[in-house]
Design a protein around this motif. Sequence first.
Motif, PDB file in Angstrom:
ATOM      1  N   GLY A   1      20.934 -23.646   0.579  1.00  0.00           N
ATOM      2  CA  GLY A   1      20.411 -22.297   0.817  1.00  0.00           C
ATOM      3  C   GLY A   1      20.522 -21.398  -0.389  1.00  0.00           C
ATOM      4  N   ARG A   2      21.110 -21.912  -1.464  1.00  0.00           N
ATOM      5  CA  ARG A   2      21.216 -21.082  -2.656  1.00  0.00           C
ATOM      6  C   ARG A   2      19.935 -21.172  -3.470  1.00  0.00           C
ATOM      7  NH1 ARG A   2      24.987 -22.085  -6.423  1.00  0.00           N
ATOM      8  NH2 ARG A   2      26.032 -23.936  -5.648  1.00  0.00           N
TER       9      ARG A   2
ATOM     10  N   ARG B   1      21.687 -19.843  -9.885  1.00  0.00           N
ATOM     11  CA  ARG B   1      21.914 -18.621 -10.661  1.00  0.00           C
ATOM     12  C   ARG B   1      22.131 -17.409  -9.775  1.00  0.00           C
ATOM     13  NH1 ARG B   1      17.082 -18.026 -14.380  1.00  0.00           N
ATOM     14  NH2 ARG B   1      18.366 -16.716 -15.708  1.00  0.00           N
ATOM     15  N   GLY B   2      22.021 -17.587  -8.472  1.00  0.00           N
ATOM     16  CA  GLY B   2      22.297 -16.474  -7.583  1.00  0.00           C
ATOM     17  C   GLY B   2      21.319 -15.336  -7.753  1.00  0.00           C
ATOM     18  N   GLU B   3      20.120 -15.701  -8.173  1.00  0.00           N
ATOM     19  CA  GLU B   3      19.062 -14.706  -8.399  1.00  0.00           C
ATOM     20  C   GLU B   3      18.539 -14.158  -7.088  1.00  0.00           C
ATOM     21  OE1 GLU B   3      17.718 -14.595 -12.433  1.00  0.00           O
ATOM     22  OE2 GLU B   3      19.423 -14.350 -11.109  1.00  0.00           O
ATOM     23  N   LEU B   4      17.855 -13.008  -7.198  1.00  0.00           N
ATOM     24  CA  LEU B   4      16.956 -12.599  -6.134  1.00  0.00           C
ATOM     25  C   LEU B   4      15.819 -13.604  -6.152  1.00  0.00           C
ATOM     26  CD1 LEU B   4      16.767  -8.843  -6.894  1.00  0.00           C
ATOM     27  CD2 LEU B   4      17.516  -9.847  -4.763  1.00  0.00           C
ATOM     28  N   THR B   5      15.656 -14.345  -5.101  1.00  0.00           N
ATOM     29  CA  THR B   5      14.641 -15.382  -5.165  1.00  0.00           C
ATOM     30  C   THR B   5      13.757 -15.336  -3.949  1.00  0.00           C
ATOM     31  OG1 THR B   5      16.255 -16.823  -4.257  1.00  0.00           O
ATOM     32  CG2 THR B   5      15.869 -16.999  -6.623  1.00  0.00           C
ATOM     33  N   ARG B   6      12.941 -16.367  -3.873  1.00  0.00           N
ATOM     34  CA  ARG B   6      12.038 -16.500  -2.747  1.00  0.00           C
ATOM     35  C   ARG B   6      11.415 -15.185  -2.314  1.00  0.00           C
ATOM     36  NH1 ARG B   6      15.510 -17.884   1.276  1.00  0.00           N
ATOM     37  NH2 ARG B   6      17.164 -17.329  -0.146  1.00  0.00           N
ATOM     38  N   PRO B   7      10.757 -14.485  -3.250  1.00  0.00           N
ATOM     39  CA  PRO B   7       9.985 -13.341  -2.795  1.00  0.00           C
ATOM     40  C   PRO B   7       8.873 -13.881  -1.917  1.00  0.00           C
ATOM     41  CG  PRO B   7       9.342 -13.934  -4.999  1.00  0.00           C
ATOM     42  CD  PRO B   7      10.500 -14.813  -4.642  1.00  0.00           C
TER      43      PRO B   7
ATOM     44  N   ASP C   1      10.581 -13.312 -18.405  1.00  0.00           N
ATOM     45  CA  ASP C   1      11.934 -13.854 -18.199  1.00  0.00           C
ATOM     46  C   ASP C   1      12.479 -13.584 -16.796  1.00  0.00           C
ATOM     47  OD1 ASP C   1      11.744 -14.555 -20.821  1.00  0.00           O
ATOM     48  OD2 ASP C   1      13.444 -13.367 -21.535  1.00  0.00           O
ATOM     49  N   ASN C   2      12.232 -12.389 -16.270  1.00  0.00           N
ATOM     50  CA  ASN C   2      12.816 -12.028 -14.975  1.00  0.00           C
ATOM     51  C   ASN C   2      11.755 -11.944 -13.879  1.00  0.00           C
ATOM     52  OD1 ASN C   2      15.271 -11.940 -16.220  1.00  0.00           O
ATOM     53  ND2 ASN C   2      15.539  -9.727 -16.158  1.00  0.00           N
TER      54      ASN C   2
ATOM     55  N   LEU D   1      12.889 -12.286 -10.045  1.00  0.00           N
ATOM     56  CA  LEU D   1      13.710 -11.149  -9.638  1.00  0.00           C
ATOM     57  C   LEU D   1      12.843  -9.890  -9.528  1.00  0.00           C
ATOM     58  CD1 LEU D   1      16.959 -10.489 -11.613  1.00  0.00           C
ATOM     59  CD2 LEU D   1      15.196  -8.769 -11.605  1.00  0.00           C
ATOM     60  N   ILE D   2      11.958  -9.694 -10.482  1.00  0.00           N
ATOM     61  CA  ILE D   2      11.085  -8.522 -10.460  1.00  0.00           C
ATOM     62  C   ILE D   2      10.145  -8.580  -9.261  1.00  0.00           C
ATOM     63  CG2 ILE D   2       9.157  -7.415 -11.693  1.00  0.00           C
ATOM     64  CD1 ILE D   2      10.713  -8.192 -14.329  1.00  0.00           C
TER      65      ILE D   2
ATOM     66  N   ALA E   1      10.741  -9.969  -6.405  1.00  0.00           N
ATOM     67  CA  ALA E   1      11.518  -9.662  -5.197  1.00  0.00           C
ATOM     68  C   ALA E   1      11.732  -8.158  -5.071  1.00  0.00           C
ATOM     69  CB  ALA E   1      12.856 -10.398  -5.231  1.00  0.00           C
ATOM     70  N   ARG E   2      12.058  -7.523  -6.183  1.00  0.00           N
ATOM     71  CA  ARG E   2      12.345  -6.089  -6.117  1.00  0.00           C
ATOM     72  C   ARG E   2      11.070  -5.258  -6.004  1.00  0.00           C
ATOM     73  NH1 ARG E   2      17.474  -6.447 -10.317  1.00  0.00           N
ATOM     74  NH2 ARG E   2      18.935  -7.213  -8.744  1.00  0.00           N
TER      75      ARG E   2
END
Lengths: 450, 450
Positions: free
Chosen positions: A6-7, A12-18, A45-46, A49-50, A52-53
Amino acid sequence: MSAPDGRSGAGRGELTRPRPVARPLAVAIAGLGTVGAGVAKLLRDNAELIAARAGRPIAVTAVSSRDRTRDRGVPVAGLRWYEDAVAIAADPAIDVVVETIGGSEGPARALVEAAIAAGKPVVTANKALLAVHGAALAEQAEARGVTLAFEAAVAGGIPAIKALREGLAANRISRVAGILNGTCNYILTTMRERGLQFAEVLADAQRLGYAEADPAFDIDGVDAAHKLAILAALAFGRPVDLGAVHIEGIREVSALDIELAEELGYRIKLLGIAKREESGISTRVHPCMVPKAAAIGRVEGVFNAVVAEGDFVGRVMLEGRGAGAGPTASAVVADLIDLARGRLTPVWGAATDALSHAPSLPMEKHVGAYYLRLMVLDRPGVIADVTGVLRDHAISLESMLQRGRAPGEAVPIVLTTHDCVEGRMREALARIEALPTVVEKPALIRIEGL
Amino acid sequence: MSAPDGRSGAGRGELTRPRPVARPLAVAIAGLGTVGAGVAKLLRDNAELIAARAGRPIAVTAVSSRDRTRDRGVPVAGLRWYEDAVAIAADPAIDVVVETIGGSEGPARALVEAAIAAGKPVVTANKALLAVHGAALAEQAEARGVTLAFEAAVAGGIPAIKALREGLAANRISRVAGILNGTCNYILTTMRERGLQFAEVLADAQRLGYAEADPAFDIDGVDAAHKLAILAALAFGRPVDLGAVHIEGIREVSALDIELAEELGYRIKLLGIAKREESGISTRVHPCMVPKAAAIGRVEGVFNAVVAEGDFVGRVMLEGRGAGAGPTASAVVADLIDLARGRLTPVWGAATDALSHAPSLPMEKHVGAYYLRLMVLDRPGVIADVTGVLRDHAISLESMLQRGRAPGEAVPIVLTTHDCVEGRMREALARIEALPTVVEKPALIRIEGL
């Protein structure tokens, strides 16, 4: 993409799976210098994460730059390439224009105006453009119902625009001040730490890339004035008024004054200060003596800081990197995420017809304390002459310091005053400068309680 | 309302003349303690300016409190009064619920859940509620498509939530840390400045109203842990996990350790620190030694500060008042203005299914440097015994300081270590504590580079 536990990928513990069902926000970057390339790099690069946010991916799909061949450290293959930045405004596949060309006129201005006219939101890092044409651009943006965002224009990566315009929006702001130019702060910090004169440190800074080959824009306070004009407009909810800013740079700050400031318990900083007075708003950029113990006095090197004082929140200070590809890109992309999320704010924090028209106050009306350092011939009667002039202009002294004795030669004397009106101080200073025993141009530095 | 010269009323240079054609945003305040009354006062005092920035007036139309008669310094006549806060959720005339009751259970929780279920946005200052039930509340809010805003829950008037969730949203955050409890920072600052012991300063703080009659919540680090859990969730984009936070308070910090810290170039601060490690996220609240020269080491008294480190922005620090009616109200009303403008953000910065599931790391796995102060009998061989234990556990020393000599009596020795694993340090500490020459419980304080 998710690991079995589930990680997120690579742990990397990112905000993932947008949920990238939403169409990407299509961005054109005009100007692929340090900042433009930094934005492209950050969006690459991000990206996850971007997304997701932002609630959707943000993708660069077009760029504009004159030199197609230069390696910028970011891939530009597959992107639509515009030789003429202004043409981006007509590209129907572009959702947002990122302007990182710079300059208050020329292609930057033309592009921003064209994009707004075409109904495209604009994100810019261009403080000169905002400071010079911000009032008109805000009206154009409002009329077309599009966003003009500029977090990167002031204090780089520090979210100062957002803090002032949204975070502290409930407050009546009494003062906003800041260390707004990293080059000047680096020079002043290095002069103090190493006991060097301005010219020596500037030359070093140019060698190290901390100062431009033509440093005037930074060291004469113009860059800080652009940023202060923007902050003042936000803090006091009125159209930007660069013309009203009193501007002095740091060329005349001497190693001796920095040393004497230390003795008196001060640090010399180039500050931009906007203050609400009884009769209007004062805005000024000049070297200041601030108490060594004050939070802003301890912001050193290339760091920037912004202090705001509100009636309910009290004093809030933000500190961070004010320039460079990374911090500036961070601010540009924050604006893009706001746009993607639909978080919109009028340019100056309120609709044009809800802005204030509080007048700008001239520097002659400024009231404050002063540090005055004179080089005088060490002769009987000199102090009496100088203090006599100050008395004539009703300026009262707070302290006096005489350094060394050298009968018949030039020695420094330092006077600090209680609060007085700038106009009166200037009159007194002209008379003092004309005294036969005063042998150099006096150094006058304002003392600022912060 | 405008003066003939086009300036705003009373020449105050306010943001004025909003276009209040829009219907006011109708707010109910549940809980009229310090914070709730402060929100009502702010919405009244700065009504015009808030309307301009919000694009519409924001009006309190209902309140809930048990005691109807108490004078709160704000007028409550004409407002709908609810004895039962939860009933507000069913009031169709209310647009937004402001929850300032406090506590993670009871009426605060019931009201927030009921409001969300009824599709009403909620603004709360309640860190305990968010820290304990924030994961579930975020899911409820997302399912109902309503906003749950909580800028006031962390660091009072400092717009830390907004900075982290929006201003720095483009960054992969590596660490977020803060001075999150003003009572603890006041006590530690006063202990240092006046050379007093914890118990004396606590008693003074209670007399002065800086500490509660029952101070456990503050001084045992629980309040800071609530705030850190919230910051960590935002910084790393994952559901809040209060249970994972390692918590130590400041009761055992002694005047001697503060004095020795000074000698070593450190200040002792209660910090909350959340850090991205290779294998997950560590979250901890405990007294730290931070370099005196570090920006956060110079945040004194009741002030709070939040430091965030991002891959593009670098280090950003925000500093200001973390508590009190004014700062807290400033944050609550900022959230209301965001709501009025339609600026919406998911609770933890991204949709629930885009959040990360990076695991929380136990404190035993923490790697860092330590300050270890022992009271030992001044006898030959003591140092050899202590350093022998450290060697056995592969802990390497950075410095050692022995203070004073008193043969046969107890004297302090101070050891600082290089980075080592917490679990190993705890094993060594248990053996050191059991040495016959060690006469008091050792003081162990983590050293934090910030």
